[in-house]
Design an enzyme around this catalytic site. Structure first.
Site, PDB file in Angstrom:
ATOM      1  N   MET A 158      -0.277   1.242   5.259  1.00 47.71           N
ATOM      2  CA  MET A 158      -1.028   1.516   6.479  1.00 47.71           C
ATOM      3  C   MET A 158      -2.206   0.555   6.606  1.00 47.71           C
ATOM      4  O   MET A 158      -2.711   0.044   5.612  1.00 47.71           O
ATOM      5  CB  MET A 158      -1.537   2.960   6.475  1.00 47.71           C
TER       6      MET A 158
ATOM      7  N   HIS B 103      -2.641  -1.178  -3.206  1.00 45.53           N
ATOM      8  CA  HIS B 103      -3.741  -0.236  -3.010  1.00 45.53           C
ATOM      9  C   HIS B 103      -3.473   1.023  -3.824  1.00 45.53           C
ATOM     10  O   HIS B 103      -2.487   1.727  -3.596  1.00 45.53           O
ATOM     11  CB  HIS B 103      -3.871   0.139  -1.528  1.00 45.53           C
TER      12      HIS B 103
ATOM     13  N   ASP C 127      -4.697  -4.725   6.179  1.00 43.21           N
ATOM     14  CA  ASP C 127      -5.056  -5.564   5.038  1.00 43.21           C
ATOM     15  C   ASP C 127      -3.895  -6.491   4.676  1.00 43.21           C
ATOM     16  O   ASP C 127      -2.755  -6.050   4.535  1.00 43.21           O
ATOM     17  CB  ASP C 127      -5.416  -4.695   3.831  1.00 43.21           C
TER      18      ASP C 127
ATOM     19  N   SER D 168       0.853  -1.190   0.000  1.00 42.80           N
ATOM     20  CA  SER D 168       0.000   0.000   0.000  1.00 42.80           C
ATOM     21  C   SER D 168       0.884   1.234   0.000  1.00 42.80           C
ATOM     22  O   SER D 168       1.721   1.384  -0.893  1.00 42.80           O
ATOM     23  CB  SER D 168      -0.948  -0.027   1.211  1.00 42.80           C
ATOM     24  N   THR D 169       0.756   2.105   0.984  1.00 41.89           N
ATOM     25  CA  THR D 169       1.536   3.343   1.020  1.00 41.89           C
ATOM     26  C   THR D 169       3.034   3.047   0.982  1.00 41.89           C
ATOM     27  O   THR D 169       3.543   2.304   1.811  1.00 41.89           O
ATOM     28  CB  THR D 169       1.208   4.145   2.295  1.00 41.89           C
TER      29      THR D 169
END
Length: 369
Positions: free
Chosen positions: A309, A215, A312, A189-190
């Site tokens: 973050m 993401h 997930d 993600s991030t």
């Protein structure tokens, strides 16, 4: 202390919308606004914000050029705010490589709630250290290494006995890799754009079949896949429903459109895209990918959870480990946001923690046994 945010956008309407979204969170304080990079430069010096939201396309100076100057002269936590167009997405991907921490899409008819995650992203990023490790120089080195490899291959095709072709590089995990049939599933993600580029740029042309859920807003993953395909030796593309999962291929879940799953098929595996509800607030979800891999491939897989973050992917990675698959988590020191890897580690889903720079070599060595 509240997180101090500077909003940079040439549209007064968009600045107002971002400010209204952020001011609903008492842990965030909007300390200033700027309409162009010239105003923003002075505001950054004067206000010293914790996080800057930066428009991709602005007057007086390109957003990418301004971002590069920020990262070179005064490293700052930056979130890019981009239009959901092919051009906007492509520019945003480059911005993430230059050093932006994350991106959000401007609200549109297709995604009117795109700012919903902005406050959470800003707070997570504000807690992260600014340790971007010279991304511009890394990107230049990646491109140069790729050009040299293509040149060496061309020399070999023209004259296999030539000095250039005969010269052998040191035996690395990549150069001596031979697929063993296992597939690799990666969730991020991030910070994932830089992390995935670091890993996949080390993969050989015949890499293990690799499935990735990152993401990312809709439209952006197509530009990201194209960027990876240009910079990496394997073929990288957005996953298509029913596509066979093959060695030398990397399949990227379409952003915001569907969950990506792996299903068994005669003689191997195939991609499956499903439009079911979001899981852990995400579609595509890393948990959905990992759980499908655990069910379909079992021990014949390797799972990797990278910077990001939230939680997930934690339960899905645990399911993979319980069924006998090897699992890897990015360590805290090299993670931009140590959220997803931490959550997976704390519940026992991570079998081995590694720095980002060591993950690719470990994947290739492990799947070559």
């Amino acid at each position: 202390m509240p997180v101090r945010v500077l909003i940079v956008d040439d549209s007064a309407t968009m600045r107002g919308l971002i400010a209204a979204t952020l001011c609903r969170d008492p842990a965030i304080s909007v300390v200033g606004e700027a309409a162009d990079p010239l105003e923003a430069r002075q505001a950054i010096k004067t206000l010293d914000p914790d996080v800057v939201t930066l428009d991709v396309e602005m007057p007086n100076m390109n957003g990418l050029e301004f971002l590069a100057r920020i990262m070179r002269l005064r490293p700052t936590r930056v979130i890019m705010v981009s239009t959901m167009t092919e051009r906007g997405a492509s520019t945003t991907i480059k911005a993430l490589e230059i050093g932006a921490f994350d991106c959000v899409a401007k609200p549109s008819a297709k995604d009117p709630r795109s700012f919903d995650e902005l406050p959470a992203k800003i707070k997570a990023i504000a807690a992260s250290p600014i340790n971007r490790q010279e991304p511009l120089r890394q990107e230049s080195h990646r491109q140069e290494s790729h050009r040299q490899e293509l040149h060496r291959q061309e020399l070999h095709r023209q004259d296999p006995t030539s000095a250039g072709a005969a010269r052998r590089e040191p035996q690395t995990a990549s150069s001596r890799y031979s697929p063993d049939g296992r597939l690799v599933a990666i969730g991020s993600s991030t910070g994932g754009v830089e992390a995935l580029l670091t890993i996949l740029s080390q993969f050989p042309e015949n890499c293990p079949p690799t499935i990735v859920t990152q993401h990312m807003p809709p439209v952006f993953t197509a530009s990201f896949a194209a960027r990876l395909d240009r910079l990496c030796k394997p073929h990288v593309a957005e996953a298509v429903d029913g596509a066979p999962i093959l060695p030398g291929r990397v399949y990227l879940a379409p952003g915001g459109a569907a969950h990506l799953e792996v299903v068994k098929h005669v003689g191997g595996y195939r991609c499956r895209l499903t439009n079911t509800e979001a899981v852990n607030g995400h579609r595509p979800s890393v948990d959905v990918l990992f759980n499908s891999v655990a069910q379909s491939a079992g021990r014949n897989a390797l799972g990797v959870i990278l910077t990001g973050m939230g939680r997930d992917g934690a339960q899905g990675l645990l399911a993979m480990r319980k069924i006998g698959a090897e699992t890897i988590g990015q360590d805290e020191a090299s993670s931009l946001v140590y959220g997803m890897p931490k959550a997976a580690f704390e519940i026992g889903g991570v079998g081995k923690q590694l720095t980002l720079q060591r993950i690719a070599a470990h994947i290739l060595t492990s799947t070559n046994q």
